[in-house]
Design a protein around this motif. Structure first.
Motif, mmCIF file in Angstrom:
data_model
loop_
_atom_site.group_PDB
_atom_site.id
_atom_site.type_symbol
_atom_site.label_atom_id
_atom_site.label_comp_id
_atom_site.label_asym_id
_atom_site.label_seq_id
_atom_site.Cartn_x
_atom_site.Cartn_y
_atom_site.Cartn_z
ATOM 1 N N TYR A 179 0.919 -1.220 -0.194
ATOM 2 C CA TYR A 179 0.058 0.077 -0.025
ATOM 3 C C TYR A 179 1.039 1.244 0.013
ATOM 4 N N ASP A 180 1.791 1.233 0.752
ATOM 5 C CA ASP A 180 2.921 2.436 0.682
ATOM 6 C C ASP A 180 3.315 2.697 -0.497
ATOM 7 N N THR A 188 0.513 3.767 -3.012
ATOM 8 C CA THR A 188 0.085 5.158 -2.632
ATOM 9 C C THR A 188 1.101 6.178 -3.230
ATOM 10 N N SER A 226 0.931 6.457 -6.844
ATOM 11 C CA SER A 226 -0.518 6.878 -7.353
ATOM 12 C C SER A 226 -0.320 8.536 -7.347
ATOM 13 N N VAL A 227 0.301 9.325 -6.613
ATOM 14 C CA VAL A 227 0.475 10.694 -6.465
ATOM 15 C C VAL A 227 1.627 10.972 -7.215
ATOM 16 N N ARG A 236 -3.303 0.518 -9.445
ATOM 17 C CA ARG A 236 -4.123 1.741 -9.117
ATOM 18 C C ARG A 236 -5.498 1.293 -8.783
ATOM 19 N N GLN A 294 -5.163 -0.150 -5.339
ATOM 20 C CA GLN A 294 -4.639 0.909 -4.317
ATOM 21 C C GLN A 294 -6.149 1.506 -3.937
ATOM 22 N N GLU A 295 -6.966 1.984 -5.010
ATOM 23 C CA GLU A 295 -8.020 2.790 -4.802
ATOM 24 C C GLU A 295 -9.148 2.078 -4.090
ATOM 25 N N ALA A 352 -8.096 1.860 -0.431
ATOM 26 C CA ALA A 352 -7.919 3.116 0.353
ATOM 27 C C ALA A 352 -9.399 3.321 1.098
ATOM 28 N N HIS A 384 -8.659 1.475 4.677
ATOM 29 C CA HIS A 384 -7.402 2.056 5.067
ATOM 30 C C HIS A 384 -7.651 3.353 5.811
#
Length: 185
Positions: free
Chosen positions: A53-54, A57, A60-61, A117, A120-121, A124, A127
Protein backbone atom coordinates in the motif's frame (compact mmCIF):
# COMPACT_ATOMS: atom_id res chain seq x y z
CA UNK A 1 21.69 -3.38 26.86
CA UNK A 2 19.75 -1.81 29.61
CA UNK A 3 20.36 1.19 31.78
CA UNK A 4 19.97 -1.22 34.71
CA UNK A 5 23.24 -2.89 33.66
CA UNK A 6 25.90 -0.96 35.58
CA UNK A 7 28.65 -2.09 33.15
CA UNK A 8 27.00 -0.41 30.15
CA UNK A 9 28.04 3.22 29.68
CA UNK A 10 25.25 5.77 29.33
CA UNK A 11 24.72 7.43 25.93
CA UNK A 12 26.59 10.74 25.47
CA UNK A 13 23.48 12.79 26.27
CA UNK A 14 22.33 10.47 29.06
CA UNK A 15 19.31 8.17 29.17
CA UNK A 16 15.84 9.37 28.25
CA UNK A 17 14.01 10.47 31.38
CA UNK A 18 10.65 11.92 32.34
CA UNK A 19 8.58 13.42 29.54
CA UNK A 20 11.08 12.44 26.82
CA UNK A 21 10.95 8.78 27.85
CA UNK A 22 7.17 8.90 28.17
CA UNK A 23 6.77 10.49 24.70
CA UNK A 24 9.19 8.08 23.06
CA UNK A 25 7.60 4.97 24.55
CA UNK A 26 4.12 6.24 23.64
CA UNK A 27 5.26 6.88 20.06
CA UNK A 28 6.82 3.40 19.78
CA UNK A 29 3.68 1.73 21.14
CA UNK A 30 1.43 3.68 18.75
CA UNK A 31 3.68 3.19 15.74
CA UNK A 32 4.09 -0.57 16.22
CA UNK A 33 0.44 -1.27 17.05
CA UNK A 34 -0.91 1.00 14.29
CA UNK A 35 1.37 -0.62 11.68
CA UNK A 36 0.15 -4.05 12.85
CA UNK A 37 -3.52 -3.03 12.64
CA UNK A 38 -3.13 -1.35 9.23
CA UNK A 39 -1.28 -4.35 7.81
CA UNK A 40 -3.88 -6.75 9.21
CA UNK A 41 -6.79 -4.71 7.83
CA UNK A 42 -5.23 -4.35 4.37
CA UNK A 43 -4.42 -8.06 4.15
CA UNK A 44 -7.91 -9.06 5.30
CA UNK A 45 -9.78 -6.61 3.08
CA UNK A 46 -7.67 -6.58 -0.08
CA UNK A 47 -4.88 -9.16 0.17
CA UNK A 48 -2.41 -6.29 0.10
CA UNK A 49 0.31 -5.68 2.70
CA UNK A 50 1.03 -2.30 4.27
CA UNK A 51 4.34 -2.11 2.35
CA UNK A 52 2.41 -2.79 -0.89
CA UNK A 53 0.00 0.00 0.00
CA UNK A 54 2.87 2.39 0.80
CA UNK A 55 4.44 1.80 -2.62
CA UNK A 56 1.15 2.06 -4.50
CA UNK A 57 0.14 5.23 -2.67
CA UNK A 58 3.47 6.92 -3.44
CA UNK A 59 3.16 5.97 -7.11
CA UNK A 60 -0.50 7.01 -7.29
CA UNK A 61 0.39 10.64 -6.57
CA UNK A 62 3.54 10.71 -8.72
CA UNK A 63 3.46 12.31 -12.14
CA UNK A 64 2.42 9.64 -14.62
CA UNK A 65 2.29 7.09 -11.78
CA UNK A 66 6.04 6.62 -12.28
CA UNK A 67 9.14 7.08 -10.13
CA UNK A 68 12.77 6.11 -10.24
CA UNK A 69 13.54 3.45 -7.65
CA UNK A 70 15.89 5.79 -5.75
CA UNK A 71 13.21 8.51 -5.65
CA UNK A 72 10.58 6.01 -4.49
CA UNK A 73 12.94 4.77 -1.77
CA UNK A 74 13.44 8.30 -0.45
CA UNK A 75 9.71 9.00 -0.67
CA UNK A 76 8.67 6.06 1.51
CA UNK A 77 11.78 5.95 3.70
CA UNK A 78 13.18 2.61 2.61
CA UNK A 79 16.61 1.52 1.44
CA UNK A 80 16.92 1.21 -2.33
CA UNK A 81 17.58 -2.55 -2.15
CA UNK A 82 14.40 -3.13 -0.14
CA UNK A 83 12.37 -1.19 -2.71
CA UNK A 84 13.97 -3.13 -5.57
CA UNK A 85 13.12 -6.50 -4.04
CA UNK A 86 9.62 -5.45 -3.04
CA UNK A 87 8.62 -3.93 -6.38
CA UNK A 88 9.92 -7.04 -8.14
CA UNK A 89 7.43 -9.10 -6.14
CA UNK A 90 4.67 -6.53 -6.81
CA UNK A 91 5.51 -6.64 -10.51
CA UNK A 92 4.94 -10.40 -10.54
CA UNK A 93 1.43 -9.70 -9.21
CA UNK A 94 0.76 -7.08 -11.92
CA UNK A 95 0.57 -4.11 -9.54
CA UNK A 96 3.59 -2.28 -10.99
CA UNK A 97 6.07 -2.57 -13.82
CA UNK A 98 9.83 -2.12 -13.52
CA UNK A 99 11.70 -0.94 -16.58
CA UNK A 100 14.84 0.93 -17.49
CA UNK A 101 14.24 4.64 -17.91
CA UNK A 102 13.79 5.82 -21.48
CA UNK A 103 15.98 8.86 -20.75
CA UNK A 104 18.72 7.16 -18.71
CA UNK A 105 19.19 3.42 -19.24
CA UNK A 106 21.15 3.17 -15.96
CA UNK A 107 18.03 4.04 -13.97
CA UNK A 108 15.13 1.73 -13.15
CA UNK A 109 11.66 3.23 -13.03
CA UNK A 110 8.65 1.78 -11.28
CA UNK A 111 5.27 2.44 -12.87
CA UNK A 112 1.83 1.91 -11.39
CA UNK A 113 -0.30 -0.36 -13.57
CA UNK A 114 -4.05 0.05 -14.07
CA UNK A 115 -4.48 -3.05 -11.88
CA UNK A 116 -2.26 -1.50 -9.19
CA UNK A 117 -4.18 1.78 -9.28
CA UNK A 118 -7.50 -0.04 -8.96
CA UNK A 119 -6.15 -2.17 -6.09
CA UNK A 120 -4.85 0.92 -4.25
CA UNK A 121 -8.12 2.82 -4.74
CA UNK A 122 -10.19 -0.12 -3.50
CA UNK A 123 -7.94 -0.63 -0.48
CA UNK A 124 -7.94 3.09 0.37
CA UNK A 125 -11.55 3.15 1.56
CA UNK A 126 -11.05 0.59 4.32
CA UNK A 127 -7.61 1.97 5.16
CA UNK A 128 -8.92 5.51 5.64
CA UNK A 129 -11.81 4.24 7.76
CA UNK A 130 -9.36 2.33 9.97
CA UNK A 131 -7.01 5.32 10.35
CA UNK A 132 -9.92 7.57 11.23
CA UNK A 133 -11.28 5.05 13.77
CA UNK A 134 -8.01 4.06 15.44
CA UNK A 135 -6.01 7.28 15.21
CA UNK A 136 -8.28 10.30 14.97
CA UNK A 137 -11.15 9.05 17.15
CA UNK A 138 -8.60 8.63 19.96
CA UNK A 139 -7.25 12.15 19.52
CA UNK A 140 -9.12 15.20 20.83
CA UNK A 141 -9.82 17.61 17.95
CA UNK A 142 -7.89 20.43 19.62
CA UNK A 143 -4.72 18.27 19.62
CA UNK A 144 -4.73 17.46 15.88
CA UNK A 145 -3.00 20.74 14.95
CA UNK A 146 -0.35 20.61 17.70
CA UNK A 147 0.34 16.94 16.96
CA UNK A 148 0.72 17.71 13.25
CA UNK A 149 3.14 20.53 14.07
CA UNK A 150 5.16 18.32 16.42
CA UNK A 151 5.39 15.46 13.92
CA UNK A 152 6.38 17.85 11.11
CA UNK A 153 9.18 19.22 13.32
CA UNK A 154 10.43 15.71 14.11
CA UNK A 155 10.26 14.76 10.43
CA UNK A 156 12.22 17.86 9.40
CA UNK A 157 14.90 16.95 11.94
CA UNK A 158 15.06 13.37 10.66
CA UNK A 159 15.47 14.65 7.10
CA UNK A 160 18.18 17.08 8.26
CA UNK A 161 20.14 14.58 10.34
CA UNK A 162 19.19 11.23 8.82
CA UNK A 163 20.99 9.18 6.21
CA UNK A 164 18.36 8.83 3.47
CA UNK A 165 18.03 11.66 0.95
CA UNK A 166 14.90 13.77 1.38
CA UNK A 167 11.88 13.02 -0.80
CA UNK A 168 11.92 15.19 -3.92
CA UNK A 169 8.63 16.84 -2.95
CA UNK A 170 9.70 17.67 0.61
CA UNK A 171 10.12 21.37 1.31
CA UNK A 172 10.52 22.48 4.91
CA UNK A 173 8.30 25.30 6.02
CA UNK A 174 10.09 28.63 5.80
CA UNK A 175 8.85 29.98 9.12
CA UNK A 176 6.37 28.01 11.25
CA UNK A 177 3.28 29.96 12.36
CA UNK A 178 4.32 29.85 16.02
CA UNK A 179 7.62 31.58 15.21
CA UNK A 180 5.69 34.34 13.45
CA UNK A 181 3.45 34.74 16.50
CA UNK A 182 6.37 34.73 18.94
CA UNK A 183 8.36 37.42 17.07
CA UNK A 184 5.40 39.76 16.56
CA UNK A 185 5.12 40.61 20.26
Amino acid sequence: MSRNDKNVPAPAGGWLEGDQQRAWLAYIRVQLRLAYEMNRQLLADSGMSLPDYDVLTALSVAEGGRMQITVLAAQIGWERSRVSHHVRRMSARGLVTCDLSATDRRVTEVTLTAHGRQAQEEAARGHVDLVRRLFFEGLPADLVGPLSEALESVYANIIKQGTLPPPIDWHPAEVPDRELRDTSR
